[in-house]
Design an enzyme around this catalytic site. Structure first.
Site, mmCIF file in Angstrom:
data_model
loop_
_atom_site.group_PDB
_atom_site.id
_atom_site.type_symbol
_atom_site.label_atom_id
_atom_site.label_comp_id
_atom_site.label_asym_id
_atom_site.label_seq_id
_atom_site.Cartn_x
_atom_site.Cartn_y
_atom_site.Cartn_z
ATOM 1 N N ASP A 219 3.485 1.662 -5.767
ATOM 2 C CA ASP A 219 3.834 3.065 -5.599
ATOM 3 C C ASP A 219 4.627 3.499 -6.827
ATOM 4 O OD1 ASP A 219 2.604 3.044 -3.106
ATOM 5 O OD2 ASP A 219 4.465 2.551 -2.042
ATOM 6 N N HIS A 280 0.673 -3.810 -3.275
ATOM 7 C CA HIS A 280 0.309 -3.901 -1.854
ATOM 8 C C HIS A 280 -1.028 -3.224 -1.613
ATOM 9 C CE1 HIS A 280 2.722 -0.262 -2.493
ATOM 10 N NE2 HIS A 280 2.058 0.298 -1.490
ATOM 11 N N ARG A 290 -5.512 2.467 13.056
ATOM 12 C CA ARG A 290 -4.133 2.368 12.587
ATOM 13 C C ARG A 290 -3.715 3.650 11.862
ATOM 14 N NH1 ARG A 290 -2.191 0.148 7.572
ATOM 15 N NH2 ARG A 290 0.002 -0.430 7.830
HETATM 16 C C1 LIG Z 1 4.107 11.715 -4.378
HETATM 17 C C2 LIG Z 1 3.015 11.007 -4.535
HETATM 18 C C3 LIG Z 1 2.963 9.527 -4.504
HETATM 19 C C4 LIG Z 1 1.486 9.235 -4.521
HETATM 20 C C5 LIG Z 1 0.974 10.348 -5.403
HETATM 21 C C6 LIG Z 1 1.660 11.550 -4.759
HETATM 22 O O1 LIG Z 1 1.634 12.658 -5.596
HETATM 23 C C7 LIG Z 1 0.997 11.871 -3.410
HETATM 24 C C8 LIG Z 1 0.197 10.686 -2.860
HETATM 25 C C9 LIG Z 1 0.884 9.347 -3.091
HETATM 26 C C10 LIG Z 1 -0.073 8.178 -2.982
HETATM 27 C C11 LIG Z 1 -0.276 7.653 -1.557
HETATM 28 C C12 LIG Z 1 -1.269 6.490 -1.587
HETATM 29 C C13 LIG Z 1 -0.993 5.478 -2.715
HETATM 30 C C14 LIG Z 1 -0.672 6.217 -4.036
HETATM 31 C C15 LIG Z 1 -0.534 5.225 -5.182
HETATM 32 C C16 LIG Z 1 -1.710 7.268 -4.286
HETATM 33 O O2 LIG Z 1 -2.731 7.185 -4.918
HETATM 34 O O3 LIG Z 1 -1.327 8.430 -3.643
HETATM 35 C C17 LIG Z 1 0.547 7.091 -3.829
HETATM 36 C C18 LIG Z 1 1.045 7.863 -5.037
HETATM 37 C C19 LIG Z 1 2.088 7.143 -5.871
HETATM 38 O O4 LIG Z 1 2.894 6.357 -5.372
HETATM 39 O O5 LIG Z 1 2.083 7.405 -7.074
HETATM 40 O O1 LIG Z 2 -0.826 2.174 5.244
HETATM 41 C C1 LIG Z 2 -0.239 1.275 4.662
HETATM 42 O O2 LIG Z 2 0.174 0.263 5.214
HETATM 43 C C2 LIG Z 2 -0.017 1.384 3.170
HETATM 44 C C3 LIG Z 2 0.025 2.793 2.679
HETATM 45 C C4 LIG Z 2 0.397 2.875 1.248
HETATM 46 O O3 LIG Z 2 0.430 1.908 0.543
HETATM 47 C C5 LIG Z 2 0.755 4.178 0.680
HETATM 48 O O4 LIG Z 2 0.645 5.217 1.369
HETATM 49 O O5 LIG Z 2 1.179 4.173 -0.491
HETATM 50 FE FE LIG Z 3 1.539 2.342 -1.323
#
Ligand SMILES: C=C1C[C@]23C[C@@]1(O)CC[C@H]2[C@@]12CCC[C@@](C)(C(=O)O1)[C@H]2[C@@H]3C(=O)O
Ligand SMILES: O=C(O)CCC(=O)C(=O)O
Ligand SMILES: [Fe+2]
Length: 353
Positions: A219, A280, A290
């Site tokens: 993240d 992860h 889920r």
């Molecule tokens: C605030 C944010 C973190 C995120 C990118 C975003 O702008 C909105 C979606 C978030 C998320 C959720 C799923 C995993 C992730 C890597 C993605 O592709 O979208 C995270 C983004 C992040 O942590 O950069």
């Molecule tokens: O759903 C999950 O357990 C992981 C979700 C996740 O990695 C994310 O939202 O960044």
């Molecule tokens: Fe994540």
């Protein structure tokens, strides 16, 4: 009505995994699954020793379970049931809320999806910072967007308070004094910290061994706090090399009264590499639909995040160059999992004394 291409396959009524969603086994089995040996720390964050336990977990694992987190169980249930109602709407209606005009909020695939040739077995709904969530969700009428937004706002407020508590523990664990904490990150002005909620839905999958719910990633923010529904679980973290030399995926199964906290790339930078931004992913299963609700907290948009001066070895300098969260998200859009390395300074040769 937006057109439904085969890319917008309805996961909820699937009898098989179509080619668009079938991942190669090298992607899915890149590392073995750990046996029972590896246990993710479970930390009571109200314990007097919580700072050192939280610090230890973030250095060694990059993830831990938090108990005594203070988020009311009833609120977590409400988040879950509102998310279920949202994802149960027909696909063409959810697609009407796809983010547009520079907003990040709405229904769609997470940004990491763009880096993979196959689609993930999940749906996402993002509620980013101060976007107008009511305007987005009222497009779903007659969905009860008002109570959906009220619940999500209550969740955001509670999670922000919790993130402040966690951040304080982390800063203390780094040996910084209470009065120095105000100089760092969102603690300076918690109300200014940027945040987002990501609702994830992982429908049951007829062939879970061919699909992935959420591909492996780190993240980007400081911290992620995740609530997951009871049941089979799906979250896995990558644990670095064991004695056999290979990294392993470790299950982060749901535990009663626990939230999962993980370190993101910006906290890795802030701590000058001490806290580990943990890789992860989420796998899917045949039996349980889920839901997870991830809360991301990061710095205010204009704030450059660099390593805390006290943590920097003055001979070698900081490990990373300072970046703002939006700038870093931009880098990830181009480089994905090479982003952290791309903001790393080249290692300096230390002169021999
Ligand atoms: C605030 C944010 C973190 C995120 C990118 C975003 O702008 C909105 C979606 C978030 C998320 C959720 C799923 C995993 C992730 C890597 C993605 O592709 O979208 C995270 C983004 C992040 O942590 O950069
Ligand atoms: O759903 C999950 O357990 C992981 C979700 C996740 O990695 C994310 O939202 O960044
Ligand atoms: Fe994540």
């Amino acid at each position: 009505m937006p057109s439904l291409s085969k890319e917008h396959f309805d996961l909820y009524s699937a009898f098989h995994v179509p080619e668009t969603h079938a991942w190669s086994s090298s992607h899915l089995h890149d590392h073995p699954i750990a046996g029972d040996g590896a246990t993710i720390p479970v930390i009571d964050i109200s314990d007097p020793d919580a700072a050192s336990m939280v610090g230890g977990a973030c250095r060694s694992w990059g993830v831990f379970y938090a108990t005594s987190h203070g988020i009311p169980a009833d609120l977590l249930h409400q988040v879950e049931s509102h998310a279920r109602r949202l994802f149960s709407l027909p696909l063409h209606r959810k697609l009407q809320t796809a983010p547009r005009d520079g907003s990040l909020s709405g229904y769609g695939r997470p940004p990491i999806s763009a880096f993979f040739p196959k689609l993930m077995w999940s749906e996402g709904f993002t509620l980013a910072g101060h976007d107008d969530h009511l305007a987005v969700t009222s497009q779903l009428s007659p969905f009860d967007s008002l109570s959906f937004c009220e619940v999500m706002e209550a969740y955001r407020k509670e999670m922000k308070k919790l993130a402040g508590r966690l951040f304080r523990l982390l800063i203390l664990s780094l040996g910084l004094e209470e009065e120095e904490m105000g100089q760092v990150g969102p603690l300076k002005e918690l109300s200014q910290a940027a945040d987002a909620i990501q609702l994830n839905s992982y429908p049951t999958c007829p062939e879970p061994e061919r699909a992935i719910g959420m591909a492996a990633h780190t993240d980007s923010a400081f911290l992620t706090v995740l609530h997951q529904t009871d049941g089979a679980g799906g979250l896995q973290v990558l644990r670095d090399q064991d004695e056999s030399g290979s990294a392993r995926w470790v299950d982060v199964l749901p535990r009663p009264d626990c939230l999962v906290v993980n370190v993101g790339d910006l906290l890795h930078i802030l701590s000058n590499g001490r806290f580990k931004s943990v890789r992860h992913r989420a796998v899917v299963n045949r039996a349980d639909h889920r839901i997870s609700a991830a809360y991301f907290i990061g710095p205010p948009a204009h704030m450059k995040v660099g390593s805390i001066t006290k943590l920097v070895d003055m001979r070698t300098g900081p490990m990373y160059r300072p970046v703002t969260w939006p700038e870093y998200l931009g880098i990830r859009t181009r480089l994905f999992d090479k982003a952290l390395d791309s903001v790393k300074f080249q290692e300096k040769e230390l002169e021999k004394d």
